[in-house]
Design an enzyme around this catalytic site. Structure first.
Site, PDB file in Angstrom:
ATOM      1  N   CYS A   1       1.135  -1.057   0.266  1.00 36.82           N
ATOM      2  CA  CYS A   1       0.276  -0.297  -0.102  1.00 36.82           C
ATOM      3  C   CYS A   1       1.186   1.265   0.160  1.00 36.82           C
ATOM      4  O   CYS A   1       0.417   2.121  -1.068  1.00 36.82           O
ATOM      5  CB  CYS A   1      -1.018  -0.053   0.963  1.00 36.82           C
TER       6      CYS A   1
ATOM      7  N   HIS B   1      -2.196   0.477   7.154  1.00 36.44           N
ATOM      8  CA  HIS B   1      -2.341   0.824   5.882  1.00 36.44           C
ATOM      9  C   HIS B   1      -2.000   2.307   5.662  1.00 36.44           C
ATOM     10  O   HIS B   1      -1.780   3.013   6.490  1.00 36.44           O
ATOM     11  CB  HIS B   1      -3.663   0.702   5.525  1.00 36.44           C
TER      12      HIS B   1
ATOM     13  N   ASP C   1      -8.383   5.757  -2.100  1.00 40.76           N
ATOM     14  CA  ASP C   1      -7.402   4.161  -1.555  1.00 40.76           C
ATOM     15  C   ASP C   1      -6.804   3.939  -3.162  1.00 40.76           C
ATOM     16  O   ASP C   1      -7.570   3.168  -3.644  1.00 40.76           O
ATOM     17  CB  ASP C   1      -7.846   3.258  -0.927  1.00 40.76           C
TER      18      ASP C   1
END
Lengths: 307, 654
Positions: free
Chosen positions: B411, B455, B471
């Site tokens: 991520c 994250h 995202d």
């Protein structure tokens, strides 16, 4: 009664001059006699067992006989035999040595069980049956039996049921240094015994025994005796606890001890004082065989608080 | 002249007690071995072994001067180790030393009692190091052993199950007192003295800067970051963005929060209904808290920063609870300051030329920021990007290499590349670190968020819309956001054991127990206490009230126990009471009656020890004996009381 009490302490003092340094054992022996029990002395030869028995007999003015037990001793040698009397053309009973007021049965565990039981029966019944005729034994009747430590060879150990007939079992032990020195310096014991004047008359003994039986026992003391007896029954260290007969014996002995101490009531101290002599030979140890020793008895006492 | 008193006979120690004492020393000292210097642990073990050997062989104890020598040397060693003899570590080391050496001079029962008491004290020190359930259980077992040892010391040799049963019974009888003390003893915020290490030296959690690899390292850590209990229904997994630090400064490799000053708090326009929840945060030693976007109501002593971070006044050093209310649908800072937007557009002067070129192309083609965002997301969605924990290492131009060459990343790679592209295209953007998702423990209903849920995502600012969450990971690997990390990663990527699916049932139960322990035992703080007491109808009670209540309840318990004990024991008659009172007074004067000892024997012993009391005591004992055993009560009770009054009132330690 106070004269008789004084005579009692005189007796202890006089016996103490013959058997040196053993006042406690003398008191126990006397207590045993006053409680109408019989005494077993377990000890080595030569520590003064016979002397003690003899001295007590003399001081109380009682007649004394001694039976040396051996492996070939027969019941008749104790009880007596009937022999044919030609002059009277009839059987005449010749009383055995058991017909005496103080009987010293020496080394009782050397005789066969059959012979042992003849004496023990006489002790219990205070009478002798021979050839169909029952004869009462003299009054008072006091047996002092001695036995060698049972590990010695050629002995028949007394069974538990027979041991129970002795009110007390005591040991004399060696005298301490000072007492032994005095003993060695003193004169011939036999002569001194013979010269011993009686301190009590035979007629005094019965009233004394009756007075002992009348010593007061309070409910609190009965509680204590019960607690002690219970303690022996709960203790896994012993095969069996004390029997009701043993509990009665304990009370009787404690009464006598209290009386000798000049009291007309029994205290826990009296029970504690006679407990080793009364209880030890009645308590078989669960482990290692043999009977309870002084430490076992002390442990029972310490575990049992006064109610 | 006053006769010198003989000291009360020191009762010798029974041989059978020694193994008990050694077991106590071992049970209370051994768990400290982990944080003591090796030489001390080894020395203590050797001392105990030596004592055991002496016991086994029935050898005499070592001479006192030798012990003194050992103690002096060992204390010097401890001083050399810690440079002090005070404080937690040195203090515990000293206690362990004494515990190991004291058995070597246990001659009497008094020494043995010292060992047991020292053990009880040493037990408490374990809480300086750990307050876990396992520690609690161990200490409970050790306390039982100590109690059993006391029973063995005073009660003599008994079968082991018998002693154990009595010890457990005693502890059980103490439980009501423990509960009263635990619930009512006035709590203070924070500890009174040094904290256990595991209470605040927690996992560091989220990093303060983000570079390729920082989050994927964290994902291997299965430990719990925080737990959440929602007041209402649980929101969908894709809405669970737990916002941590916001990073808006990029140096070509690392993202970090820019230093800003003088900014107003974020302005949040909530849309829709808000969710209320409580977070139990494990200590991470940072000031930031974790809240769902966007936090509306914050706990006391916390505020919302300009970047909408929830920040506490103090670093979180203890497991703490925070209550929040968040709007899941919101607008953030539609009117953002110029300075903030400038920061959110800043890029290093050079580096990643290909990405810059790509972004410049988007800018000229679209112009509208929404279209640029869509273009970038399209790139991640359709460009054969692989979501993996083990991406290849990146070189000088990390964004270029990630976007154009390796196309494998976690991520932080996606977020970093996305924000870089946005900035290069002139759209204000920033990286947000935090946690995403979580897992509901079916046993107690708490949502558990682990370090492995860490994250990173992005936020872009669009005119009229404010800051909007984007995202890029969700574009490339939608399963990560919808179903959690375990389903998004390829099979070959190793995850922490606790996150694996087949061990879940066990983990759920264990963690639920742990959570209950944390929430109700360790986390029983002033707030919980107030809450609990107000539930009992004792609202607004202060520490004085609590102390009074505590004392009253303890007195009540004691009175109850006392009454029941009295009822069990038959009431003694006055004579016996008077006698026992006299004995008690004499005991304080130094001669204690054994409970099996007859009155005359005892009186004789008193007379021998204290001749000045002989006359009084002998007469009293004789009167008592007459009354109790002779059946002639007379005035024994009065005489006993009279005797007691005549005795001196002096107290003695014996």
């Amino acid at each position: 009664m106070s004269d008789r009490r004084r005579a009692l302490s005189d007796t202890i003092a006089a016996a103490g001059r013959i058997i040196l340094g053993k006042e406690r054992q003398i008191r126990l022996a006397l207590a045993c006699l006053l409680a109408r029990g019989h005494l077993l002395i377990e000890d080595l030869p030569g520590v003064g067992k016979t002397t003690l028995a003899h001295a007590l007999a003399r001081l109380l003015g009682l007649d004394f006989s001694r039976i040396q037990f051996t492996s070939d001793l027969l019941p008749a040698d104790i009880v007596g035999v009937s022999i044919y009397d030609r002059e009277q053309a009839a059987f005449r009973f010749l009383p055995g040595p058991v017909f005496a007021q103080v009987v010293l049965a020496d080394e009782i565990n050397r005789a066969t069980p059959k012979t042992q039981s003849a004496l023990l029966e006489a002790m219990e019944e205070r009478q002798v049956t021979a050839e169909g005729e029952t004869r009462r034994l003299p009054e008072p009747f006091f047996v002092i039996a001695t036995q060698n430590p049972s590990h010695q060879v050629g002995t028949f150990a007394l069974p538990e049921s027979q041991l129970d007939r002795f009110l007390m079992r005591i040991a004399l032990g060696y005298p301490d240094r000072a007492a032994e020195r005095e003993l060695l310096a003193g004169g011939n014991i036999r002569e001194r015994l013979d010269a011993l004047p009686p301190t009590l008359a035979p007629a005094d003994l019965l009233p004394l025994q009756q007075a002992v039986a009348a010593v007061h026992v309070a409910p609190a003391l009965v509680d204590y005796v019960q607690a002690l007896v219970d303690g022996t029954r709960q203790d896994p260290a012993f095969v069996h606890g004390l029997s009701p007969r043993a509990a009665l014996a304990l009370l009787a002995a404690a009464r006598a001890w209290a009386f000798i101490d000049g009291r007309d009531m029994v205290l826990p101290e009296d029970v504690q004082a006679v407990l080793p002599a009364v209880a030890a030979h009645r308590l078989g140890r669960a482990q290692g065989g043999g009977h309870a020793n002084a430490d076992d008895i002390a442990a029972i006492v310490r575990r049992t608080p006064l109610p | 002249m006053r006769q010198r008193r003989t000291p009360p006979a020191a009762e010798p120690l029974e041989r059978g007690c020694v193994p008990w004492l050694l077991a106590c020393a071992l049970a209370t000292g051994a768990p400290h071995a982990g944080h003591l210097p090796v030489w001390l642990s080894a020395g203590a073990a050797a001392a105990l072994l030596f004592r055991a050997w002496l016991w086994r062989r029935n050898r005499p104890l070592p001479a006192r001067w030798l012990l003194v020598l050992v103690v002096v040397v060992a204390i010097a060693g401890i001083y050399a180790q810690y440079r002090t003899l005070l404080g937690r570590d040195a203090g515990v080391a000293l206690l362990v030393l004494f515990m190991a050496l004291k058995p070597l001079e246990t001659r009497g029962r008094r020494d043995a009692i010292v060992v047991v008491m020292l053990g009880f004290f040493l037990l408490l020190t374990h809480y300086f190091y750990s307050q876990s359930i396992a520690t609690g259980l161990w200490l409970l077992a050790a306390a039982t052993l100590q109690t059993a040892t006391l029973l063995r010391l005073f009660g003599g040799a008994r079968p082991l199950p018998d002693i154990a049963r009595r010890a457990a019974l005693l502890l059980l009888q103490a439980t009501p007192f423990m509960l009263v003390l635990f619930l009512l003893f006035p709590r203070v915020s924070g500890p009174l003295w040094g904290l256990p290490q595991d209470a605040h030296a927690g996992r560091s959690g989220l990093p303060e800067t983000i570079a390729p690899g920082t989050i994927s390292d964290l994902v291997l850590d299965g430990s719990i970051a925080f737990r959440v209990s929602f007041d209402g229904a649980l929101p969908e997994n894709s809405a669970l963005y737990w916002r941590g630090p916001v990073m808006d400064e990029f140096d070509g490799r690392n993202w970090r929060p820019a230093r800003l000053g003088g900014f107003e708090p974020a302005r949040i326009e909530a849309k829709g209904t808000a969710v209320a929840y409580e977070i139990t945060l494990e200590p991470h030693d940072q000031r930031w808290l974790l809240a769902l976007d966007a936090p509306l109501a914050l706990p006391e002593r916390a505020f919302v920063s300009a970047r909408m971070q929830a920040v506490a006044a103090e670093p979180v050093r203890q497991r703490s609870r925070f209550a929040f209310r968040s709007a899941l649908d919101y607008r953030l800072n539609t009117a953002e300051s110029r300075r903030m937007l400038d920061v959110a557009r800043r890029l290093p002067a050079a580096g990643n030329p290909r990405a810059r070129a790509l972004a410049a192309g988007w800018r000229t083609r679209h112009g509208q920021p929404q279209a640029i965002v869509a273009e970038a997301l399209q790139l991640f969605r359709g460009g054969n990007f692989v979501y993996t924990l083990q991406p290849p290492l990146l070189g000088e131009h990390p964004v270029d290499e990630f976007v154009f060459d390796v196309r494998q990343g976690f991520c932080e790679h996606y977020a970093s590349a996305f924000v870089f592209l946005m900035r290069a295209a002139g759209v204000p953007a920033r990286v947000v670190a935090g946690y995403q998702g979580g897992e509901v423990n079916p046993v107690d209903g708490y949502l558990v968020v682990r370090q492995s849920d860490a994250h990173a995502w992005a936020e872009v600012w669009i005119e009229g819309e404010g800051w909007r969450r984007v995202d890029p990971t969700a574009a490339s690997a939608p399963a990560r956001i919808e179903r959690g990390i375990a389903s998004a990663l390829p099979e070959a990527d190793a995850l922490p054991t606790m996150t694996r699916l087949d061990l879940r049932w066990l983990r759920f139960r264990w963690e639920a127990i742990n959570n209950a322990w944390n929430q109700w035992v360790l986390g029983y703080n002033p707030d919980r206490q107030r809450e609990f007491l107000s539930r009992l109808g004792l609202e607004g009670i202060d520490w004085r009230g609590m102390t009074a209540l505590l004392a009253a309840l303890c007195a009540l318990l004691l009175a109850g126990i006392g009454l029941s004990a009295l009822r069990r024991r038959p009431r003694r008659e006055p004579l016996q009471r008077a006698w026992l009172a006299l004995c008690a007074r004499l005991a304080r004067l130094g001669v204690r009656r054994e409970d099996w000892e007859g009155p005359l024997d005892y009186a004789a012993r008193v007379a021998a020890a204290r001749p000045e009391l002989a006359e009084t005591v002998l007469a009293a004992a004789a009167a008592y004996a007459e009354a109790r055993y002779g059946g002639r009560p007379g005035d024994a009770v009065d005489r006993l009381r009279e005797a007691r009054r005549k005795l001196p009132r002096k107290w003695s330690i014996a």
